[in-house]
Design a protein around this motif. Structure first.
Motif, short mmCIF file in Angstrom:
data_model
loop_
_atom_site.label_atom_id
_atom_site.label_comp_id
_atom_site.label_asym_id
_atom_site.label_seq_id
_atom_site.Cartn_x
_atom_site.Cartn_y
_atom_site.Cartn_z
N TRP A 160 0.82 -1.21 0.00
CA TRP A 160 0.00 0.00 0.00
C TRP A 160 0.86 1.26 0.00
N VAL A 161 0.38 2.28 -0.71
CA VAL A 161 1.05 3.59 -0.70
C VAL A 161 -0.01 4.67 -0.46
N PRO A 162 0.41 5.83 0.07
CA PRO A 162 -0.52 6.97 0.17
C PRO A 162 -0.62 7.66 -1.19
N GLN A 163 -1.56 7.18 -2.02
CA GLN A 163 -1.63 7.62 -3.42
C GLN A 163 -1.77 9.13 -3.56
N LEU A 164 -2.60 9.73 -2.72
CA LEU A 164 -2.80 11.19 -2.81
C LEU A 164 -1.49 11.94 -2.61
N LYS A 165 -0.69 11.48 -1.66
CA LYS A 165 0.58 12.16 -1.39
C LYS A 165 1.52 12.04 -2.58
N ILE A 166 1.51 10.88 -3.23
CA ILE A 166 2.36 10.71 -4.41
C ILE A 166 1.88 11.62 -5.54
N LEU A 167 0.58 11.60 -5.81
CA LEU A 167 0.04 12.44 -6.89
C LEU A 167 0.26 13.93 -6.63
N ALA A 168 0.27 14.31 -5.37
CA ALA A 168 0.47 15.72 -5.01
C ALA A 168 1.93 16.15 -5.15
N HIS A 169 2.84 15.20 -5.27
CA HIS A 169 4.27 15.53 -5.28
C HIS A 169 4.67 16.16 -6.62
N ASP A 170 5.49 17.19 -6.57
CA ASP A 170 5.88 17.95 -7.76
C ASP A 170 6.59 17.14 -8.83
N SER A 171 7.22 16.02 -8.46
CA SER A 171 7.97 15.24 -9.45
C SER A 171 7.06 14.51 -10.43
N VAL A 172 5.78 14.31 -10.04
CA VAL A 172 4.86 13.52 -10.87
C VAL A 172 4.30 14.40 -11.99
N GLY A 173 4.46 13.90 -13.24
CA GLY A 173 3.90 14.61 -14.38
C GLY A 173 2.71 13.89 -14.98
N GLY A 174 2.73 12.55 -14.93
CA GLY A 174 1.66 11.77 -15.54
C GLY A 174 1.29 10.57 -14.70
N PHE A 175 0.13 10.01 -14.98
CA PHE A 175 -0.41 8.89 -14.21
C PHE A 175 -0.91 7.84 -15.19
#
Length: 448
Positions: free
Chosen positions: A342-357
């Motif tokens: 499990w990961v905290p998905q919202l925290k990952i998506l909120a991180h500046d390094s993420v450009g796409g999903f």
């Protein structure tokens, strides 16, 4: 019953899938924020696994545990679809239908003003009507998906569509041009929603019977996103159709601090802004071995940094194990991470390094990504994901990775080319711009 200030007591009964329980929970928090009392009904393990409401709302949201009856072929402790491979979910539906008595007893003893129920408990509206309780069918589908399923008479057996091929084109009752329909490989995989399963009731019938018995149909939608589909639904149903908005996620920080987040964040912090692809296919989707191999090698070929949350098993009843290609993790070390828990998905998506999903096309995930302006790449598996993907593709909000229409097969080249198109190439700029544009619509809790 309603108190002297006009606040209501609302019972909520979602289907036992986290993709359903999560938006129900978001709506529960919104209603509790207005002072209404919520009774949230689910199986015990589901309630234990759901995020707890914020402290200021905890007194208004009570959880009601409904022990799930034992059913042959249903593993003990399997209380949500994420605990089971797809072919075993039918037994969960069978057990779910055996909760009619406990649900009726709860409604009779607690006497709520309203019940909001999902597609699966198609019997809840009938029980509510008998007890003089008003009811809402709240479907987590978007308007395009609900419109594609069609009017109540079609769901209850009058649909002219009988073969998988019939579901690969828009239905006759849609009066405007649209791409919203299943690919053949998508509908073939889930055709039991039309033909039936071990519960004895098809999913399509559940939806129709649930619509027939309710006072109001509510859905996860807004006029800003799909006005033509909502207008069609209003014409189609002889009762109010109410969009509740997109139910965007709350503050990522509420997901709490965990040891795993510390190491994930350190890795994300080391990546350049907007360059990384986050890959996750939700709690109920698992690639086949062939799909897994091609997706992995496509990620490798793309040259892009990535963080992949990979679910290799759908509960302990899932015996089909999948493995990454030999040497893959070693070859992408430093550039890519494969995470198995499990990961905290919202925290990952909120991180500046993420450009796409790169996502399965579940609406929860799409809304979460767009709330943080992340461009969408789509790789569907089950349920209504295909309809969501066509809708997103039609509006150039998401880019579908090209696949074989008949068997859904994919090549590493198409995965790599799609990733680079959406993440870095000029001709994919529209997907990056659309993600920014959608934030103000999808991320606004007040949009209806």
């Amino acid at each position: 019953m309603a108190d002297t200030h006009g606040n209501l007591h609302i019972a909520m009964l979602p289907w036992f899938a986290f993709g359903h329980m999560t938006p129900y929970m978001e709506l529960a928090k919104l209603m509790a924020g207005k002072g209404h009392r919520i009774s949230f009904l689910s199986a015990p393990r589901n309630i234990d696994r759901l995020p707890k409401p914020p402290p200021d709302l905890a007194s208004l949201i009570s959880f009601v545990k409904l022990p799930l009856p034992a059913v042959e072929h249903l593993l003990e402790g399997a209380e949500a679809t994420s605990d089971l491979p797809y072919d075993k979910v039918q037994y969960l539906k069978k057990a779910f239908d055996m909760l009619q008595g406990p649900v009726a007893q709860f409604l009779e003893s607690s006497d709520p003003d309203w019940i909001m129920y999902d597609f699966a408990p198609y019997w809840a509206g009938r029980i509510a009507s008998r007890l003089g309780i008003r009811s809402v069918l709240f479907t987590i589908m978007i308007g395009a998906g609900l419109g594609f399923i069609g009017p109540t008479w079609a769901s209850k057996g009058g649909d002219y569509r009988k073969t998988p091929e019939d579901f690969t084109v828009p239905p006759k009752w849609v009066p405007f041009p649209t791409k919203v329909a299943f690919h053949l490989f998508e509908i073939k995989k889930i055709f039991d929603v039309v033909t039936g399963n071990a519960s004895g009731v098809t999913d399509i019938y559940r939806m129709g019977a649930g619509q027939e018995c309710c006072d109001i149909i509510a859905l996860r939608s807004s006029y800003e996103v799909e006005p033509e589909w909502l207008s069609l639904l209003n014409d189609m149903h002889a009762k109010p159709v109410f969009p509740v908005g997109q139910l965007p996620p709350g503050d990522p920080e509420t997901q709490g601090k965990t040891d795993s987040w510390k190491s994930i964040k350190e890795w994300l912090d080391a990546q350049k802004k907007g360059t990384m692809v986050y890959v996750a296919f939700g709690s109920e989707s698992k690639p086949s071995q062939t799909e897994l191999t091609e997706i992995a090698l496509g990620l490798e070929l793309s040259g892009l940094p990535f963080f992949w949350v990979l679910k290799t098993q759908l509960g302990s009843a899932d015996t089909e194990s999948i493995v990454l290609p030999d040497g893959f993790e070693q070859r992408v070390k430093g550039r890519g991470v494969v995470w198995g828990s499990w990961v905290p998905q919202l925290k990952i998506l909120a991180h500046d390094s993420v450009g796409g999903f790169l996502t399965h096309g579940g609406w929860n995930s799409a809304v979460e990504a767009l709330s943080f302006e992340r461009a969408l790449l789509l790789f569907t598996f089950v349920a209504d994901q295909g309809l969501n993907a066509r809708f997103l593709e039609e509006r150039q909000i998401g880019y579908p990775i090209p696949r074989n229409e008949f068997d859904g097969s994919v090549t590493r080249q198409s995965v790599a080319e799609s990733l680079r198109l959406v993440m870095v190439e000029e001709k994919g700029r529209v997907y990056r711009e659309k993600a920014k544009e959608m934030r103000s619509i999808v991320g606004d809790k007040n949009v209806r």
